[in-house]
Scaffold this motif. Structure first.
Motif, PDB file in Angstrom:
ATOM      1  N   ALA A  71       0.874  -1.181   0.000  1.00 59.44           N
ATOM      2  CA  ALA A  71       0.000   0.000   0.000  1.00 59.44           C
ATOM      3  C   ALA A  71       0.908   1.226   0.000  1.00 59.44           C
ATOM      4  CB  ALA A  71      -0.919  -0.005   1.208  1.00 59.44           C
ATOM      5  N   TYR A  72       0.313   2.379  -0.186  1.00 61.44           N
ATOM      6  CA  TYR A  72       1.060   3.629  -0.001  1.00 61.44           C
ATOM      7  C   TYR A  72       0.093   4.749   0.384  1.00 61.44           C
ATOM      8  CZ  TYR A  72       4.471   7.346  -0.365  1.00 61.44           C
ATOM      9  OH  TYR A  72       5.302   8.398  -0.062  1.00 61.44           O
ATOM     10  N   VAL A  73      -0.827   5.058  -0.520  1.00 65.55           N
ATOM     11  CA  VAL A  73      -1.700   6.208  -0.262  1.00 65.55           C
ATOM     12  C   VAL A  73      -2.510   6.025   1.021  1.00 65.55           C
ATOM     13  CG1 VAL A  73      -1.841   6.883  -2.688  1.00 65.55           C
ATOM     14  CG2 VAL A  73      -3.515   5.284  -1.776  1.00 65.55           C
ATOM     15  N   GLU A  74      -2.738   4.783   1.420  1.00 66.06           N
ATOM     16  CA  GLU A  74      -3.546   4.504   2.608  1.00 66.06           C
ATOM     17  C   GLU A  74      -2.792   4.780   3.914  1.00 66.06           C
ATOM     18  OE1 GLU A  74      -4.919   2.460  -0.944  1.00 66.06           O
ATOM     19  OE2 GLU A  74      -2.970   2.350   0.086  1.00 66.06           O
ATOM     20  N   TRP A  75      -1.461   4.874   3.852  1.00 67.12           N
ATOM     21  CA  TRP A  75      -0.654   5.171   5.044  1.00 67.12           C
ATOM     22  C   TRP A  75      -0.456   6.681   5.235  1.00 67.12           C
ATOM     23  CZ3 TRP A  75      -0.200   0.800   7.569  1.00 67.12           C
ATOM     24  CH2 TRP A  75       0.112  -0.411   6.931  1.00 67.12           C
ATOM     25  N   VAL A  76      -0.616   7.442   4.171  1.00 64.99           N
ATOM     26  CA  VAL A  76      -0.159   8.832   4.140  1.00 64.99           C
ATOM     27  C   VAL A  76      -0.900   9.709   5.154  1.00 64.99           C
ATOM     28  CG1 VAL A  76      -0.043  10.904   2.680  1.00 64.99           C
ATOM     29  CG2 VAL A  76       0.633   8.680   1.757  1.00 64.99           C
ATOM     30  N   ARG A  77      -0.127  10.530   5.859  1.00 64.27           N
ATOM     31  CA  ARG A  77      -0.625  11.530   6.808  1.00 64.27           C
ATOM     32  C   ARG A  77      -1.442  10.909   7.932  1.00 64.27           C
ATOM     33  NH1 ARG A  77      -2.117  16.209   2.325  1.00 64.27           N
ATOM     34  NH2 ARG A  77       0.034  16.641   1.739  1.00 64.27           N
ATOM     35  N   LYS A  78      -0.950   9.794   8.428  1.00 62.01           N
ATOM     36  CA  LYS A  78      -1.551   9.131   9.584  1.00 62.01           C
ATOM     37  C   LYS A  78      -0.438   8.780  10.568  1.00 62.01           C
ATOM     38  CE  LYS A  78      -5.190   7.087   6.705  1.00 62.01           C
ATOM     39  NZ  LYS A  78      -5.774   5.813   6.212  1.00 62.01           N
ATOM     40  N   PRO A  79      -0.701   8.881  11.879  1.00 59.68           N
ATOM     41  CA  PRO A  79       0.343   8.594  12.865  1.00 59.68           C
ATOM     42  C   PRO A  79       0.550   7.107  13.079  1.00 59.68           C
ATOM     43  CG  PRO A  79      -1.697   9.133  13.981  1.00 59.68           C
ATOM     44  CD  PRO A  79      -1.952   9.333  12.509  1.00 59.68           C
ATOM     45  N   MET A  80       1.737   6.764  13.592  1.00 61.03           N
ATOM     46  CA  MET A  80       2.022   5.385  13.951  1.00 61.03           C
ATOM     47  C   MET A  80       2.889   5.336  15.208  1.00 61.03           C
ATOM     48  SD  MET A  80       5.550   4.877  13.306  1.00 61.03           S
ATOM     49  CE  MET A  80       5.524   3.118  13.529  1.00 61.03           C
ATOM     50  N   SER A  81       2.656   4.280  15.978  1.00 63.61           N
ATOM     51  CA  SER A  81       3.513   3.945  17.108  1.00 63.61           C
ATOM     52  C   SER A  81       3.649   2.430  17.126  1.00 63.61           C
ATOM     53  CB  SER A  81       2.931   4.483  18.416  1.00 63.61           C
ATOM     54  OG  SER A  81       3.814   4.221  19.496  1.00 63.61           O
ATOM     55  N   ALA A  82       4.163   1.885  18.236  1.00 68.41           N
ATOM     56  CA  ALA A  82       4.403   0.448  18.269  1.00 68.41           C
ATOM     57  C   ALA A  82       4.530  -0.067  19.691  1.00 68.41           C
ATOM     58  CB  ALA A  82       5.683   0.107  17.508  1.00 68.41           C
ATOM     59  N   ILE A  83       4.284  -1.355  19.833  1.00 63.62           N
ATOM     60  CA  ILE A  83       4.759  -2.114  20.982  1.00 63.62           C
ATOM     61  C   ILE A  83       5.779  -3.090  20.405  1.00 63.62           C
ATOM     62  CG2 ILE A  83       2.688  -3.615  20.850  1.00 63.62           C
ATOM     63  CD1 ILE A  83       3.155  -4.119  23.915  1.00 63.62           C
ATOM     64  N   ALA A  84       7.031  -2.912  20.795  1.00 65.23           N
ATOM     65  CA  ALA A  84       8.139  -3.661  20.205  1.00 65.23           C
ATOM     66  C   ALA A  84       8.763  -4.556  21.267  1.00 65.23           C
ATOM     67  CB  ALA A  84       9.179  -2.697  19.643  1.00 65.23           C
ATOM     68  N   TYR A  85       9.331  -5.669  20.802  1.00 67.87           N
ATOM     69  CA  TYR A  85       9.895  -6.610  21.770  1.00 67.87           C
ATOM     70  C   TYR A  85      11.116  -7.318  21.205  1.00 67.87           C
ATOM     71  CZ  TYR A  85       7.087  -9.905  18.997  1.00 67.87           C
ATOM     72  OH  TYR A  85       6.533 -10.625  17.964  1.00 67.87           O
ATOM     73  N   GLY A  86      11.931  -7.797  22.113  1.00 62.77           N
ATOM     74  CA  GLY A  86      13.163  -8.503  21.792  1.00 62.77           C
ATOM     75  C   GLY A  86      14.152  -8.265  22.906  1.00 62.77           C
ATOM     76  N   SER A  87      15.324  -8.871  22.820  1.00 61.77           N
ATOM     77  CA  SER A  87      16.297  -8.728  23.906  1.00 61.77           C
ATOM     78  C   SER A  87      16.659  -7.262  24.157  1.00 61.77           C
ATOM     79  CB  SER A  87      17.558  -9.536  23.604  1.00 61.77           C
ATOM     80  OG  SER A  87      18.170  -9.076  22.411  1.00 61.77           O
ATOM     81  N   MET A  88      16.632  -6.455  23.088  1.00 60.81           N
ATOM     82  CA  MET A  88      16.895  -5.016  23.202  1.00 60.81           C
ATOM     83  C   MET A  88      15.607  -4.203  23.091  1.00 60.81           C
ATOM     84  SD  MET A  88      20.118  -5.101  23.696  1.00 60.81           S
ATOM     85  CE  MET A  88      20.557  -3.379  23.583  1.00 60.81           C
ATOM     86  N   GLY A  89      14.492  -4.836  23.378  1.00 62.31           N
ATOM     87  CA  GLY A  89      13.208  -4.139  23.364  1.00 62.31           C
ATOM     88  C   GLY A  89      12.690  -3.822  21.976  1.00 62.31           C
ATOM     89  N   GLY A  90      13.249  -4.484  20.963  1.00 64.57           N
ATOM     90  CA  GLY A  90      12.813  -4.209  19.595  1.00 64.57           C
ATOM     91  C   GLY A  90      13.200  -2.828  19.106  1.00 64.57           C
ATOM     92  N   PRO A 100       3.153   3.220  31.795  1.00 65.63           N
ATOM     93  CA  PRO A 100       3.399   4.639  31.493  1.00 65.63           C
ATOM     94  C   PRO A 100       3.742   4.869  30.019  1.00 65.63           C
ATOM     95  CG  PRO A 100       4.496   4.017  33.532  1.00 65.63           C
ATOM     96  CD  PRO A 100       4.016   2.744  32.896  1.00 65.63           C
ATOM     97  N   ALA A 101       4.555   3.968  29.441  1.00 65.97           N
ATOM     98  CA  ALA A 101       4.914   4.114  28.031  1.00 65.97           C
ATOM     99  C   ALA A 101       3.709   3.905  27.133  1.00 65.97           C
ATOM    100  CB  ALA A 101       6.020   3.122  27.664  1.00 65.97           C
ATOM    101  N   ALA A 102       2.840   2.946  27.493  1.00 70.83           N
ATOM    102  CA  ALA A 102       1.641   2.690  26.685  1.00 70.83           C
ATOM    103  C   ALA A 102       0.724   3.901  26.694  1.00 70.83           C
ATOM    104  CB  ALA A 102       0.912   1.460  27.201  1.00 70.83           C
ATOM    105  N   LYS A 103       0.526   4.488  27.863  1.00 69.90           N
ATOM    106  CA  LYS A 103      -0.340   5.679  27.951  1.00 69.90           C
ATOM    107  C   LYS A 103       0.239   6.820  27.125  1.00 69.90           C
ATOM    108  CE  LYS A 103      -2.536   8.985  31.062  1.00 69.90           C
ATOM    109  NZ  LYS A 103      -2.198  10.130  30.186  1.00 69.90           N
ATOM    110  N   ASN A 104       1.531   7.046  27.249  1.00 72.75           N
ATOM    111  CA  ASN A 104       2.174   8.130  26.511  1.00 72.75           C
ATOM    112  C   ASN A 104       2.064   7.908  25.004  1.00 72.75           C
ATOM    113  OD1 ASN A 104       3.982  10.511  26.292  1.00 72.75           O
ATOM    114  ND2 ASN A 104       5.423   9.000  25.513  1.00 72.75           N
ATOM    115  N   ALA A 105       2.337   6.678  24.552  1.00 68.36           N
ATOM    116  CA  ALA A 105       2.273   6.380  23.121  1.00 68.36           C
ATOM    117  C   ALA A 105       0.862   6.555  22.581  1.00 68.36           C
ATOM    118  CB  ALA A 105       2.766   4.957  22.860  1.00 68.36           C
ATOM    119  N   LEU A 106      -0.118   6.060  23.315  1.00 61.07           N
ATOM    120  CA  LEU A 106      -1.504   6.156  22.844  1.00 61.07           C
ATOM    121  C   LEU A 106      -2.015   7.587  22.902  1.00 61.07           C
ATOM    122  CD1 LEU A 106      -2.928   2.852  24.353  1.00 61.07           C
ATOM    123  CD2 LEU A 106      -2.329   3.319  21.951  1.00 61.07           C
TER     124      LEU A 106
END
Length: 200
Positions: A103-122, A173-179
């Motif tokens: 896709a491309y046009v469907e992502w444009v001008r919209k915010p994004m965040s994440a919940i990331a994971y891994g040994s270094m927190g993703g 706290p991180a989840a609240k801030n991100a959301l």
């Protein structure tokens, strides 16, 4: 426009043995508890996307594969995105990169965040994702949730396999801030997109 922005929580790993469902369900619970957004869980497993093989991005030419078109229609429904990000060899999954490219046009001008994971927190994967998001004209927010280090090994099946609730005091706290960030930017960008469409 609806009263609150609609946000996709996108599971970005498709492996049979993925860990993603655990953080996805925890993040879904945090998002469902809020009154300032509507959330839908979107699982890449459900879309059977081929490897990108179009003549060009759909910014330049319509996609021909109906599976890609179905994915674009789904992404178009949302005002913002929270990705569930696994780190594979310092980057995002191949499945997620392919889904972004479909896709491309469907992502444009919209915010994004994440919940990331891994040994270094993703963290390294999320940095790559943010760079891709900028190129696709998304608005990556600063806030994100990282499950890493001893917390990651405490909840991963190959470690302690504990419930995420046992470490959530470190994550809330991180989840609240991100959301909070995603909602603010989703409200701002959808208002601007609406005004632009109305003027056109």
């Amino acid at each position: 426009m609806t009263d609150v922005p609609k946000i996709a929580l996108i599971i970005a790993s498709t492996r049979d043995t993925r860990f993603a469902d655990k953080p996805a369900q925890w993040m879904l619970k945090q998002m469902e508890a809020r009154s300032d957004l509507e959330v839908e869980l979107v699982d890449l497993r459900d879309f059977d996307l081929p490897l990108f093989n179009e003549a060009a991005s759909n910014m330049w030419a319509p996609s021909s594969d109906p599976r890609a078109v179905a994915w674009q229609k789904k992404i178009a429904e949302f005002d913002g995105f929270v990705f569930v990000v696994a780190e594979y060899n310092h980057s995002i999954t191949g499945a997620l990169k392919n889904a972004l490219d479909q896709a491309y046009v469907e992502w444009v001008r919209k915010p994004m965040s994440a919940i990331a994971y891994g040994s270094m927190g993703g963290a390294r994967a999320l940095e790559h994702l943010r760079g891709i998001a900028v190129e696709m004209q998304m608005a990556p927010v600063r806030g994100a949730v990282h499950i890493g280090g001893s917390d990651f090994f405490a909840v991963h099946p190959m470690g302690g396999n504990a419930e995420i609730e046992t470490i959530e005091e470190h994550l809330l706290p991180a989840a609240k801030n991100a959301l909070d960030d995603v909602v603010w930017w989703a409200e701002a960008t959808r208002s601007a997109r609406y005004a632009e469409a109305k003027a056109a």
